[in-house]
Design a protein around this motif. Structure first.
Motif, PDB file in Angstrom:
ATOM      1  N   VAL A 591       0.757   0.764 -16.421  1.00 44.46           N
ATOM      2  CA  VAL A 591       1.341  -0.506 -15.997  1.00 44.46           C
ATOM      3  C   VAL A 591       2.680  -0.221 -15.330  1.00 44.46           C
ATOM      4  O   VAL A 591       3.549   0.425 -15.918  1.00 44.46           O
ATOM      5  CB  VAL A 591       1.540  -1.462 -17.187  1.00 44.46           C
ATOM      6  N   LEU A 592       2.828  -0.674 -14.097  1.00 41.69           N
ATOM      7  CA  LEU A 592       4.085  -0.504 -13.368  1.00 41.69           C
ATOM      8  C   LEU A 592       4.891  -1.792 -13.451  1.00 41.69           C
ATOM      9  O   LEU A 592       4.378  -2.875 -13.135  1.00 41.69           O
ATOM     10  CB  LEU A 592       3.805  -0.162 -11.904  1.00 41.69           C
ATOM     11  N   ARG A 593       6.133  -1.683 -13.869  1.00 42.42           N
ATOM     12  CA  ARG A 593       6.985  -2.860 -14.051  1.00 42.42           C
ATOM     13  C   ARG A 593       8.240  -2.738 -13.197  1.00 42.42           C
ATOM     14  O   ARG A 593       8.758  -1.646 -12.956  1.00 42.42           O
ATOM     15  CB  ARG A 593       7.379  -3.027 -15.523  1.00 42.42           C
ATOM     16  N   ASN A 594       8.738  -3.900 -12.763  1.00 40.43           N
ATOM     17  CA  ASN A 594      10.000  -3.933 -12.033  1.00 40.43           C
ATOM     18  C   ASN A 594      11.162  -4.012 -13.006  1.00 40.43           C
ATOM     19  O   ASN A 594      10.967  -3.978 -14.230  1.00 40.43           O
ATOM     20  CB  ASN A 594      10.011  -5.091 -11.034  1.00 40.43           C
ATOM     21  N   ALA A 595      12.367  -4.113 -12.487  1.00 45.42           N
ATOM     22  CA  ALA A 595      13.556  -4.102 -13.339  1.00 45.42           C
ATOM     23  C   ALA A 595      13.577  -5.256 -14.323  1.00 45.42           C
ATOM     24  O   ALA A 595      14.153  -5.151 -15.413  1.00 45.42           O
ATOM     25  CB  ALA A 595      14.811  -4.129 -12.466  1.00 45.42           C
ATOM     26  N   GLU A 596      12.958  -6.375 -13.972  1.00 46.51           N
ATOM     27  CA  GLU A 596      12.940  -7.553 -14.861  1.00 46.51           C
ATOM     28  C   GLU A 596      11.787  -7.512 -15.851  1.00 46.51           C
ATOM     29  O   GLU A 596      11.652  -8.411 -16.688  1.00 46.51           O
ATOM     30  CB  GLU A 596      12.842  -8.836 -14.029  1.00 46.51           C
ATOM     31  N   GLY A 597      10.944  -6.504 -15.784  1.00 47.71           N
ATOM     32  CA  GLY A 597       9.811  -6.405 -16.701  1.00 47.71           C
ATOM     33  C   GLY A 597       8.529  -6.971 -16.143  1.00 47.71           C
ATOM     34  O   GLY A 597       7.477  -6.893 -16.789  1.00 47.71           O
ATOM     35  N   GLY A 598       8.579  -7.550 -14.956  1.00 44.37           N
ATOM     36  CA  GLY A 598       7.374  -8.080 -14.342  1.00 44.37           C
ATOM     37  C   GLY A 598       6.433  -6.976 -13.901  1.00 44.37           C
ATOM     38  O   GLY A 598       6.852  -5.860 -13.592  1.00 44.37           O
ATOM     39  N   VAL A 599       5.146  -7.283 -13.867  1.00 44.30           N
ATOM     40  CA  VAL A 599       4.137  -6.287 -13.523  1.00 44.30           C
ATOM     41  C   VAL A 599       3.989  -6.198 -12.003  1.00 44.30           C
ATOM     42  O   VAL A 599       3.717  -7.195 -11.335  1.00 44.30           O
ATOM     43  CB  VAL A 599       2.785  -6.638 -14.165  1.00 44.30           C
ATOM     44  N   GLU A 600       4.173  -4.997 -11.470  1.00 42.05           N
ATOM     45  CA  GLU A 600       3.966  -4.740 -10.046  1.00 42.05           C
ATOM     46  C   GLU A 600       2.565  -4.208  -9.772  1.00 42.05           C
ATOM     47  O   GLU A 600       2.025  -4.395  -8.680  1.00 42.05           O
ATOM     48  CB  GLU A 600       4.997  -3.734  -9.530  1.00 42.05           C
ATOM     49  N   GLY A 601       1.993  -3.531 -10.751  1.00 40.85           N
ATOM     50  CA  GLY A 601       0.666  -2.962 -10.549  1.00 40.85           C
ATOM     51  C   GLY A 601       0.056  -2.502 -11.850  1.00 40.85           C
ATOM     52  O   GLY A 601       0.747  -2.270 -12.851  1.00 40.85           O
ATOM     53  N   LEU A 602      -1.263  -2.369 -11.843  1.00 40.04           N
ATOM     54  CA  LEU A 602      -2.019  -1.920 -13.005  1.00 40.04           C
ATOM     55  C   LEU A 602      -3.070  -0.926 -12.537  1.00 40.04           C
ATOM     56  O   LEU A 602      -3.825  -1.195 -11.596  1.00 40.04           O
ATOM     57  CB  LEU A 602      -2.694  -3.108 -13.700  1.00 40.04           C
ATOM     58  N   CYS A 603      -3.128   0.222 -13.184  1.00 43.83           N
ATOM     59  CA  CYS A 603      -4.144   1.233 -12.910  1.00 43.83           C
ATOM     60  C   CYS A 603      -4.901   1.517 -14.195  1.00 43.83           C
ATOM     61  O   CYS A 603      -4.289   1.773 -15.243  1.00 43.83           O
ATOM     62  CB  CYS A 603      -3.500   2.513 -12.379  1.00 43.83           C
ATOM     63  N   LEU A 604      -6.218   1.472 -14.128  1.00 40.16           N
ATOM     64  CA  LEU A 604      -7.074   1.804 -15.265  1.00 40.16           C
ATOM     65  C   LEU A 604      -7.951   2.984 -14.867  1.00 40.16           C
ATOM     66  O   LEU A 604      -8.687   2.915 -13.877  1.00 40.16           O
ATOM     67  CB  LEU A 604      -7.940   0.607 -15.653  1.00 40.16           C
ATOM     68  N   LEU A 605      -7.862   4.086 -15.613  1.00 46.45           N
ATOM     69  CA  LEU A 605      -8.602   5.303 -15.298  1.00 46.45           C
ATOM     70  C   LEU A 605      -9.643   5.587 -16.373  1.00 46.45           C
ATOM     71  O   LEU A 605      -9.336   5.541 -17.571  1.00 46.45           O
ATOM     72  CB  LEU A 605      -7.649   6.495 -15.188  1.00 46.45           C
TER      73      LEU A 605
END
Length: 672
Positions: A591-605
């Motif tokens: 899970v990629l998060r920005n400085a505010e904790g919001g989700v920028e992206g999700l990768c499932l492998l």
């Protein structure tokens, strides 16, 4: 741990259409020669035949899935010899030992043109050993391609690895009571960085042994795939030969020669700069050309006249820039434990590497080579074999680079899993290094027999285990398991890879890193999906027909969501039957998060090699916080991830995603 000259014949070129004449086969109990005679005709395969006829250094290769046949790598496979030339064809001959490949082993023919980094592969179905008794007319070949994998039916992978990609079986993580999950959160984010320049690229394509003109030809495509840097092989004049390791035996630092001219390099850099792509040059400053074997040097230590002759030979090889006086004396054979102990700085690698002496003259010549590269437009430098150079010596070159009126990225190859050795260069020099320990750890987690312990022990323990297997356990004996692993990477800007040219091209296994392209692709996707680090991509993997789609999607994810993110949250979900003692890694959630904790992206492998994976809930760290996130998949469909990790569709109903074996799903908060 060293670049040893290959025992194989020098690499050359490939065919297009030919006839293979084999003498009658008869049963043999002992190994016997298996003669091959190949005719390449312009009528049947014009492009490959012309390459075999006219290209300097072209060769016909017999390529198959065994080590003796190169493991589907033409550069490492047996080469036939051109025996005759006709008006419209060339005749190639060679002999294989019938023990080289068991009956039934698949093989193909390839015309290899090393100077242009071109391969002409048969496109028909692979042959099987033993070859036919009668002449076979081979007519179907592709055009020149830049990847050894295009046309190879297995590209270094085992047959069962390829078959597993088409598996129909499914593991449903949403099935209540059928699967027990154990979530292992990895504290990914590393607060420290090595580089003081702030110019570190995110994704480097390693144009390994590619001529500059060939790199230039593929520049636009590589840029569009998401690479912001390209690393070229050493540009200086080196030992003559087509093998990759000859580039790592410098002969004259004052000349740009071997992969192209200085003008070729300027043209490449100019085109790259117009696209915003950095060109990184590989430099070999630790040692120079091999002029004698370790046995010859060792014997000469007791015979002054022989030693003087060898020194004269060395002087002749490196003249007029250097003489034998510019090398490290007395001679000392660096092998065994000396590769990694306190003797690693001044020894002659394998007893053969001509070890340069640290002195103002040598530094000045090297800095002039760096200036030639920078004047041509190079804006990054990889220092080869750094662990065999003292940190203060490397520091002189870095000081030169940092005095330039423009930023120059630099990193050092430290071929070791020893964190202490890495930090010997990282910290005082503010220079990133190659993160071999992270490579070992991620490959361990992705292996079939990994378990919760493998994940939770972390990179240090994985490195210690690998070092022990290499006979270097004493160096890392302090590593101990921990229930709360530290960030696995050396630094936020360490140079990372699933495999590299050393682990692929050298004989044997570097710290157990001898896997195939297909086995490495999920590790590549993991490295590309996180927001930090510099990923150095081995060329065959991104150009491989089976691996390219996954890695291209991962590169796009890195260029979009990864570029906006400030931190990464990683969890490995291990699964087993209810009550099972062992749980195997199945899912990696990034899970990629920005400085505010919001989700920028999700990768499932999906780490499973033989099952599809159905996922309905993403494991989230409760301490991470954040709200629900509306995400877009690669096909543009919308998926919402709730604050507790559940996936729902537009109507709010539960939603699941199905991930193929050894593959990934990439979702972002804005279109790709």
């Amino acid at each position: 741990r060293v670049r040893r000259p290959s025992a194989q014949a020098s690499a050359q070129h490939r065919p297009s259409t030919f006839s293979i004449l084999l003498r009658p086969e008869r049963r043999r109990s002992a190994a016997m020669p298996l003669p091959l005679r190949v005719r390449i005709s312009t009528d049947a395969a014009p492009e490959a035949a012309r390459a075999a006829l006219k290209e300097p250094g072209a060769s016909v290769r017999v390529v198959g899935g065994t080590p003796a046949l190169g493991n589907w790598d033409p550069k490492r496979s047996p080469a036939l010899t051109r025996a005759a030339v006709e008006e419209d064809a060339s005749i190639w001959e060679g002999t294989l030992d019938d023990s080289t490949a068991a009956p039934g082993t698949e093989f193909k023919y390839c015309v290899l043109v090393v100077d242009k980094h071109q391969y002409h592969w048969e496109t028909a179905q692979a042959h099987r050993m033993p070859p036919p008794k009668d002449t076979a007319e081979l007519e179907h070949f592709n055009g020149a391609v830049a990847s050894a994998s295009h046309g190879a039916p297995a590209s270094h992978a085992k047959a069962d690895e390829w078959k597993s990609l088409d598996a129909s079986a499914e593991l449903d993580l949403t099935a209540d009571g059928e699967v027990e999950c154990v979530d292992c959160f990895i504290p990914w984010q590393h607060t420290g960085t090595s580089s003081s320049s702030g110019t570190a690229p995110r994704s480097i394509f390693h144009a390994f042994h590619w001529p500059f003109a060939e790199v230039r030809k593929h520049l636009k495509d590589l840029h569009e795939r998401g690479f912001d840097a390209i690393q070229i092989s050493p540009a200086h004049k080196s030992k003559h030969g087509h093998e990759w390791w000859t580039r790592y035996q410098p002969k004259d630092y004052t000349k740009i020669e071997g992969l192209g001219s200085l003008e070729d390099l300027r043209n490449l850099c100019q085109d790259a700069q117009s696209l915003g792509v950095m060109i990184i040059a590989d430099v070999v400053f630790n040692h120079m050309i091999v002029v004698a074997s370790a046995h010859e040097w060792e014997r000469a230590q007791q015979k002054p006249k022989e030693l003087e002759k060898l020194k004269q030979k060395l002087t002749a090889a490196v003249a007029p820039t250097f003489t034998a006086d510019d090398f490290q004396w007395p001679w000392f054979k660096m092998d065994g434990p000396h590769w990694d102990n306190e003797n690693r700085y001044e020894g002659w690698g394998c007893g053969e590497w001509s070890e340069l002496k640290y002195c103002p003259k040598v530094v000045d010549v090297h800095n002039r080579h760096l200036k030639d590269l920078l004047d041509a437009g190079v804006r990054g430098v990889r220092f080869d074999a750094v662990k065999h150079m003292r940190a203060e010596h490397v520091g002189e070159y870095l000081s030169f680079l940092r005095k330039q009126p423009f930023p120059v990225y630099a990193y050092g190859e430290v071929l070791s899993v020893d964190e202490k050795m890495q930090r010997e260069y990282m910290e005082p020099l503010s220079m990133p290094t190659t993160d071999f320990a992270l490579t070992v750890y991620l490959n361990d987690v992705a292996k079939k027999l990994a378990d919760v312990k493998t994940v939770s022990e972390g990179a240090r323990v994985a490195a210690a285990r690998a070092a022990k297997a290499e006979g270097l356990g004493a160096l890392l004996s302090g590593a101990r398991p921990t229930t709360s692993p530290e960030a696995p990477a050396l630094a936020a800007d360490s140079v990372r890879f699933a495999r590299n040219h050393d682990t692929v091209q050298n004989d044997g296994s570097f710290y157990g890193l001898g896997g195939s392209a297909i086995a490495a692709r999920v590790v590549w996707a993991w490295l590309l999906a996180v927001n930090d680090g510099t990923v150095l991509m081995y060329p065959e993997d991104i150009l491989d027909a089976k691996c390219a789609p996954v890695l291209t999607r991962a590169l796009k994810f890195r260029s979009s969501a990864g570029a906006r993110a400030e931190r990464t949250e990683v969890c490995v979900r291990c699964t087993g039957k209810p009550g099972a003692k062992v749980h195997r890694p199945a899912l990696v959630s990034i899970v990629l998060r920005n400085a505010e904790g919001g989700v920028e992206g999700l990768c499932l492998l999906n780490l499973l090699r033989d099952k599809k994976l159905r996922v309905g809930t993403v494991p989230l760290n409760s301490q991470a916080g954040g709200e629900e996130a509306s995400l877009l998949s690669e096909d543009g469909s919308a998926v919402t991830m709730l604050a507790d990790g559940r996936l729902v569709d537009d109507s709010g109903s539960p939603h699941t995603v199905l991930i193929p074996p050894w593959d990934g799903l990439f979702l972002v908060d804005a279109p790709f």
